[in-house]
Motif scaffolding. Structure first.
Motif, PDB file in Angstrom:
ATOM      1  N   CYS A 325       0.934  -1.196  -0.016  1.00  0.00           N
ATOM      2  CA  CYS A 325       0.065  -0.052   0.131  1.00  0.00           C
ATOM      3  C   CYS A 325       0.889   1.175  -0.048  1.00  0.00           C
ATOM      4  CB  CYS A 325      -0.980  -0.115   1.355  1.00  0.00           C
ATOM      5  SG  CYS A 325      -2.336  -1.157   1.197  1.00  0.00           S
ATOM      6  N   LYS A 326       0.449   2.158  -0.694  1.00  0.00           N
ATOM      7  CA  LYS A 326       1.051   3.558  -0.853  1.00  0.00           C
ATOM      8  C   LYS A 326      -0.091   4.525  -0.962  1.00  0.00           C
ATOM      9  CE  LYS A 326       2.093   3.386  -5.690  1.00  0.00           C
ATOM     10  NZ  LYS A 326       3.255   3.520  -6.538  1.00  0.00           N
ATOM     11  N   CYS A 327       0.224   5.732  -0.483  1.00  0.00           N
ATOM     12  CA  CYS A 327      -0.545   6.834  -0.741  1.00  0.00           C
ATOM     13  C   CYS A 327      -0.320   7.730  -2.018  1.00  0.00           C
ATOM     14  CB  CYS A 327      -0.610   7.941   0.258  1.00  0.00           C
ATOM     15  SG  CYS A 327      -1.132   7.290   1.885  1.00  0.00           S
ATOM     16  N   MET A 328      -0.923   7.961  -2.959  1.00  0.00           N
ATOM     17  CA  MET A 328      -0.653   8.924  -3.968  1.00  0.00           C
ATOM     18  C   MET A 328      -0.052  10.210  -3.591  1.00  0.00           C
ATOM     19  SD  MET A 328      -4.404  10.148  -5.427  1.00  0.00           S
ATOM     20  CE  MET A 328      -5.085   8.462  -5.721  1.00  0.00           C
ATOM     21  N   ARG A 329       0.298  11.077  -4.604  1.00  0.00           N
ATOM     22  CA  ARG A 329       0.927  12.293  -4.319  1.00  0.00           C
ATOM     23  C   ARG A 329      -0.205  13.284  -3.802  1.00  0.00           C
ATOM     24  NH1 ARG A 329       3.452  15.785  -8.953  1.00  0.00           N
ATOM     25  NH2 ARG A 329       4.109  13.776  -9.665  1.00  0.00           N
ATOM     26  N   ASP A 353      -5.486  21.228   1.526  1.00  0.00           N
ATOM     27  CA  ASP A 353      -6.993  20.939   1.003  1.00  0.00           C
ATOM     28  C   ASP A 353      -7.144  21.658  -0.200  1.00  0.00           C
ATOM     29  OD1 ASP A 353      -7.869  20.450   3.462  1.00  0.00           O
ATOM     30  OD2 ASP A 353      -7.940  22.701   4.253  1.00  0.00           O
ATOM     31  N   LEU A 354      -8.276  21.317  -1.111  1.00  0.00           N
ATOM     32  CA  LEU A 354      -8.388  21.776  -2.240  1.00  0.00           C
ATOM     33  C   LEU A 354      -8.632  23.071  -2.262  1.00  0.00           C
ATOM     34  CD1 LEU A 354     -10.455  18.513  -3.832  1.00  0.00           C
ATOM     35  CD2 LEU A 354      -8.050  19.048  -4.203  1.00  0.00           C
ATOM     36  N   ASP A 355      -8.562  23.749  -3.596  1.00  0.00           N
ATOM     37  CA  ASP A 355      -8.997  25.367  -3.649  1.00  0.00           C
ATOM     38  C   ASP A 355      -9.587  25.328  -5.225  1.00  0.00           C
ATOM     39  OD1 ASP A 355      -9.182  28.082  -3.308  1.00  0.00           O
ATOM     40  OD2 ASP A 355      -6.970  28.461  -3.776  1.00  0.00           O
ATOM     41  N   CYS A 356     -10.822  24.978  -5.336  1.00  0.00           N
ATOM     42  CA  CYS A 356     -11.343  24.759  -6.299  1.00  0.00           C
ATOM     43  C   CYS A 356     -11.696  26.557  -6.801  1.00  0.00           C
ATOM     44  CB  CYS A 356     -12.816  24.087  -6.583  1.00  0.00           C
ATOM     45  SG  CYS A 356     -13.607  24.060  -8.009  1.00  0.00           S
ATOM     46  N   PRO A 357     -11.418  27.104  -8.040  1.00  0.00           N
ATOM     47  CA  PRO A 357     -11.176  26.246  -9.261  1.00  0.00           C
ATOM     48  C   PRO A 357      -9.713  26.266  -9.709  1.00  0.00           C
ATOM     49  CG  PRO A 357     -12.032  28.267  -9.927  1.00  0.00           C
ATOM     50  CD  PRO A 357     -11.976  28.424  -8.460  1.00  0.00           C
ATOM     51  N   ARG A 358      -8.837  26.469  -8.661  1.00  0.00           N
ATOM     52  CA  ARG A 358      -7.588  26.451  -9.012  1.00  0.00           C
ATOM     53  C   ARG A 358      -6.780  25.062  -8.815  1.00  0.00           C
ATOM     54  NH1 ARG A 358      -8.192  31.706  -6.973  1.00  0.00           N
ATOM     55  NH2 ARG A 358      -8.309  30.864  -4.667  1.00  0.00           N
ATOM     56  N   ASP A 359      -7.432  24.255  -8.651  1.00  0.00           N
ATOM     57  CA  ASP A 359      -7.021  22.740  -8.460  1.00  0.00           C
ATOM     58  C   ASP A 359      -6.479  22.163  -9.868  1.00  0.00           C
ATOM     59  OD1 ASP A 359      -7.982  22.834  -5.895  1.00  0.00           O
ATOM     60  OD2 ASP A 359      -9.726  21.920  -6.379  1.00  0.00           O
ATOM     61  N   ALA A 436      -4.548  19.563  -4.972  1.00  0.00           N
ATOM     62  CA  ALA A 436      -4.112  21.063  -4.905  1.00  0.00           C
ATOM     63  C   ALA A 436      -3.124  21.475  -5.566  1.00  0.00           C
ATOM     64  CB  ALA A 436      -3.728  21.290  -3.331  1.00  0.00           C
ATOM     65  N   ALA A 437      -3.255  22.455  -6.647  1.00  0.00           N
ATOM     66  CA  ALA A 437      -2.326  22.869  -7.382  1.00  0.00           C
ATOM     67  C   ALA A 437      -0.688  22.803  -6.674  1.00  0.00           C
ATOM     68  CB  ALA A 437      -2.560  24.508  -7.779  1.00  0.00           C
ATOM     69  N   ASN A 442       4.677  21.214 -10.923  1.00  0.00           N
ATOM     70  CA  ASN A 442       4.823  22.017 -12.307  1.00  0.00           C
ATOM     71  C   ASN A 442       4.408  21.331 -13.272  1.00  0.00           C
ATOM     72  OD1 ASN A 442       5.972  24.364 -10.926  1.00  0.00           O
ATOM     73  ND2 ASN A 442       7.912  23.579 -11.196  1.00  0.00           N
ATOM     74  N   ASP A 443       3.288  20.297 -13.073  1.00  0.00           N
ATOM     75  CA  ASP A 443       2.708  19.838 -14.370  1.00  0.00           C
ATOM     76  C   ASP A 443       2.110  20.713 -15.374  1.00  0.00           C
ATOM     77  OD1 ASP A 443       3.868  17.567 -13.099  1.00  0.00           O
ATOM     78  OD2 ASP A 443       2.058  16.746 -12.620  1.00  0.00           O
ATOM     79  N   GLY A 444       1.711  21.768 -14.873  1.00  0.00           N
ATOM     80  CA  GLY A 444       0.938  22.661 -15.737  1.00  0.00           C
ATOM     81  C   GLY A 444       1.875  23.753 -16.292  1.00  0.00           C
ATOM     82  N   THR A 445       1.333  24.539 -16.810  1.00  0.00           N
ATOM     83  CA  THR A 445       2.379  25.489 -17.573  1.00  0.00           C
ATOM     84  C   THR A 445       2.336  27.089 -16.536  1.00  0.00           C
ATOM     85  OG1 THR A 445       0.435  26.832 -18.697  1.00  0.00           O
ATOM     86  CG2 THR A 445       1.831  25.083 -19.837  1.00  0.00           C
ATOM     87  N   MET A 446       3.546  27.526 -16.772  1.00  0.00           N
ATOM     88  CA  MET A 446       3.916  28.684 -15.869  1.00  0.00           C
ATOM     89  C   MET A 446       4.285  29.928 -16.538  1.00  0.00           C
ATOM     90  SD  MET A 446       5.766  26.925 -12.570  1.00  0.00           S
ATOM     91  CE  MET A 446       5.832  28.506 -11.551  1.00  0.00           C
TER      92      MET A 446
END
Length: 860
Positions: A325-329, A353-359, A436-437, A442-446
């Motif tokens: 067992c492992k936890c995801m990132r 914690d999630l911060d919708c819609p910036r997730d 959470a972002a 940095n999987d998204g663009t910056m």
């Protein structure tokens, strides 16, 4: 009175005496044409009965219906079985929960327009079973070649009124549907027998859940034991090994009126069935006439990760990891204490914690999709639109393609917790999970910052590459000056590319294994001799990691791959490992992908030079640690137990889960490498052999291996199988526990070797005395004793007594698994005086079974 002459053209007249024989003959002829139960007929009409010792036989004589009694139960049932298979195999039972006590009085007949089973046809009794479907006219019951018993209405062109395929017992046959008729609200599912000799309804069932994203569950009563994962267009996402074959194909239908799974067989000579066994295992069998027995084709659950919700919500199960067992990132164990005790059922909790819609969404590959009963499916959307849909709904936690065939299509989204996920080395499908972002990184663009940073890095890398190329040329020039003689030999190389040479080595391997790929498909890098010389400092002794029977291993650094550290195995020119062994190692390792097998990164073939390039293992080989007084303290009990379990999983992969069944034949401590995290990796496949899927053992005149690890049947008779590797594994387990080699003697009185010494203490109840003192006082006594018992089971003298690696992995990882008591190990005989001729003048000598000399024996 004158008699009137007879008219030759008038019809003849017969008296009653003359007519009687003719009428009797006609009646008997007509009677013989009527169908009779018990003869080779496949149908039962309204004026007929089927009684004991009579059967219906399908037109092609594939299936038979009649009365039977299983085992010694004494109860009688009406059922269907295969006609031409000697091993009586039942596929359907009518009265499974209402057995008949007096079979001689029972009968199957059509009454009141339906099919009924009467316990006593001579009395006015209620039926013990009924088809519960009536027709306007007298129907006909017929047994089809598919194994389906149908009730037809002759007044409506033979329309089927009722069929046994709608009421399965424990077996799914080709063409049978497992799932729902949504119009009639009717569910078809499998239910196990109560016991091997009791076809009554057992506690295990295999049912399809049509809500959300449909999938199939295995239940123990009302508790879920196993989940197949949803159908992704090609297979169930939790069954990555599910591949269509030449003779078997799979079908999954999701429509407004019905949702079901089915399979079909195209060959008339091959039978296939899927059954739920009384002990709660799904098993697919195939019958091949040439073999004459049912061959196991697939089964589930097969490992710890097949257990439902093994790692809880947001936990990911990986059978190749330890713990599994492992936890995801972005997640952490919800109950760290239980997690450290290898109980991951509590699952994981978000760290941020999630911060919708910036997730953002994390792409996870090769996944078994989460439980999907509450998921929402839109088959008209593509993956991009699916991501936008999920991102726009703050309650959406994950999304994926509903169909992965043809490049992917459809959309499935999850809300709430994600449970029962699993990751595979290959197979499964992509799953996109909301995080959470900051956790995605940095999987998204910056924007411009990343562009500017990228340009700067490119300039820096170009300058660095120029320096490295200049330095490499200097090293090569220096090397060529020292190796002119070698250069002259290489200049005599025929005009053929190295790629072609490598194809000669690898592609000459067997082609009869489906799925085998050529070198180009394997994308195995091929390095030249100069590159290897530069990487190893001209094969400097300072970079020497070790030396085996087939050559020397050096530590190297590949400048072409950003200075990556590697281990270079340079085969000596006069070593025993020639082209065949080299073929084996390249052919096998390049195709094996498992965290407990060493990874081959490339090779070098140039004239008489043959080299293999492996990933570098920081902690070298197991024998350099476990048998060293100064280093053995580095291996506490937790690390030793993890090493044992890791080796077991690697062997299980070789024996069962890889595309080929592979026998290693030289498993020993020096062939177990340890990386920086002490993860064990099996290496050295030069002596390995590939087995066919139906092959269990083979014989060789050339016995290869290492004294102390070879099984008795292999060392003495050259007979090897997966049980030979199991024996070597058992020796390895005992060596890891004790920190001693299985060579020499460990009892000054009895002069026993390690196996004999271990067996002696085990029988005396002193197993814990075997534990290496270097472990210290922190260990689990139960785990130690379990490992010793598993080791002794693996080294039993008779191969058939040894467990398979599947059983070994289960026994090692389960505290509740029932384990048999071991029998006498092989090779545990002590020394005995050897009688010599008195005239020889020689002294008595001593020997052990481990020192026996075998014809054509090549020990290493």
């Amino acid at each position: 009175m004158k008699e009137k002459p007879e008219n030759p053209f008038s019809p003849p007249s017969f008296s009653s005496e003359k007519m009687r024989p003719l009428l009797l003959f006609c009646f008997l002829s007509l009677l013989s044409l009527l169908p009779r139960p018990g003869s080779a007929t496949d149908a039962l009409t309204a004026d007929q009965s089927l009684v004991n010792n009579q059967t219906l036989l399908s037109a092609g004589q594939i299936f038979e219906l009649g009365f039977f009694t299983p085992g010694k139960s004494g109860n009688w049932y009406l059922g269907i079985w295969y006609r031409n298979i000697p091993e009586r195999t039942y596929v359907w039972v009518a009265n499974r929960d209402d057995p008949i006590r007096n079979p001689s009085a029972a009968a199957l007949r059509i009454a009141n327009g339906t099919l009924v089973l009467l316990p006593d046809q001579r009395a006015n009794t209620n039926p013990v079973w009924s088809a519960n479907r009536t027709a306007s006219e007298n129907p006909v019951a017929q047994l089809l070649d598919s194994g389906n018993l149908v009730l037809r209405d002759p007044t409506q062109s033979g329309r089927i009124l009722w069929q046994s395929f709608d009421y399965p017992t424990d077996t799914l046959l080709p063409g049978m549907k497992l799932g729902w008729d949504l119009t009639a609200r009717f569910n078809r599912f499998l239910n196990s027998w109560a016991a091997p000799d009791n076809p009554g309804t057992g506690k295990f069932s295999f049912k399809l859940n049509y809500t959300g994203f449909p999938e199939v569950f295995l239940f123990d009563s009302s508790s879920i034991e196993y989940r197949s994962g949803p159908w992704n267009g090609l297979r169930f996402s939790g069954v990555p090994e599910m591949q269509p074959l030449n003779y078997i194909s799979f079908e999954f239908v999701t429509a407004s009126r019905e949702v079901y799974y089915s399979f079909h067989v195209s060959s008339d000579t091959i039978y296939s069935r899927l059954s739920v066994t009384p002990d709660g295992v799904l098993r697919r069998y195939t019958w091949i006439p040439d073999i004459g027995q049912w061959k196991p084709f697939w089964y589930a659950p097969k490992d710890q990760c097949d257990s439902y919700r093994e790692c809880g919500a947001y936990g990911i199960c990986d059978s190749n990891a330890s713990p599994v067992c492992k936890c995801m990132r972005g997640f952490r164990p919800r109950n760290p204490e239980a997690w450290n005790l290898r109980d991951g059922s509590g699952g994981c909790a978000r760290e941020t914690d999630l911060d919708c819609p910036r997730d953002k969404f994390l792409r996870m590959r090769n996944m078994k999709l989460p439980e999907s009963a509450a998921a929402v499916v839109d088959r008209g959307l593509g993956l991009k639109e699916c991501g936008e849909l999920c991102a726009g709904n703050c309650s959406c936690t994950a999304y994926a393609s509903a169909n992965v065939s043809g490049g992917g299509s459809g959309c499935v989204v999850w809300f709430g917790g994600l449970v029962d996920m699993r990751q595979y080395p290959e197979g499964g499908q992509d799953l996109y999970v909301r995080l959470a972002a900051s956790d995605v990184g940095n999987d998204g663009t910056m924007g411009g910052f990343i562009i500017g940073l990228s340009v700067g890095l490119c300039v820096f890398l170009l300058l660095l590459s120029g320096c490295l190329v200049w330095k490499r040329k200097r090293l090569i020039s220096a090397f060529r000056g020292q190796k002119n003689d070698h250069k002259v030999r290489r200049l005599g190389l025929p005009e053929r590319s190295q790629d072609f040479m490598l194809n000669d080595v690898v592609i000459s391997s067997k082609r009869d294994y489906s799925g085998e790929r050529n070198v180009d498909e394997l994308e195995l890098p091929l390095y030249d001799f100069e590159t290897m010389a530069v990487a190893t400092g001209n094969f400097s002794d300072d970079n020497k990691l070790g030396q085996g029977g087939f050559g020397v291993v050096y530590k190297g650094r590949l400048l072409e791959v950003e200075g990556q550290e590697v281990a270079v195995k340079r085969l000596s020119r006069n070593s025993g490992q020639g082209s065949e062994e080299f073929k084996n190692e390249v052919k096998l390792i390049a195709k094996l992908q498992h965290r407990n097998l060493v990874r081959l990164m490339g090779c070098c073939i140039e004239m008489d030079e043959k080299m293999l390039i492996y990933e570098y293992m920081e902690n070298r080989s197991l024998d350099s640690i476990i048998f060293s007084k100064s280093k053995s303290k580095l291996l506490n009990w937790e690390r030793r137990f993890n090493i044992i379990c890791g080796i077991a999983r690697g062997l299980l992969y070789l024996h069962q889960d890889s595309r080929f069944r592979i026998i290693h034949r030289d498993l020993k401590a020096s062939n177990i490498l340890l990386d920086g995290e002490w993860t064990p990796k099996i290496s050295d496949f030069g002596m390995a052999r590939i087995f066919g899927s139906d092959q269990t053992e083979a014989n060789t005149r050339r016995v290869v291996g290492t004294y102390g690890y070879m099984s008795p049947e292999y060392a003495m008779d050259g007979l090897f199988s997966i049980k030979s590797d199991v024996f070597s594994f058992g020796v390895l387990v005992i060596e890891i526990v004790t920190g001693k080699k299985n060579r020499g003697f460990y009892n000054p009185n009895d002069e026993l070797n390690l196996l004999g010494h271990c067996w002696k203490l085990w029988k005396e109840g002193k197993g814990l005395e075997l534990l290496d003192a270097a472990v210290g006082n922190v260990y689990s006594a139960c785990e130690v004793l379990r490992c010793i018992q598993v080791g002794l089971l693996c080294v039993q003298e008779r191969a058939e007594d040894r467990p398979t690696m599947g059983s070994v992995v289960l026994m090692l990882n389960s505290e509740t698994a029932t384990m048999p008591q071991p029998r006498t190990p092989g090779f545990c005989v002590g020394r005995s005086p050897l009688e010599t001729d008195s005239s020889s003048g020689k002294q008595d000598v001593t020997f052990t079974v481990n020192q026996v000399t075998c014809t054509m024996l090549d020990a290493r």
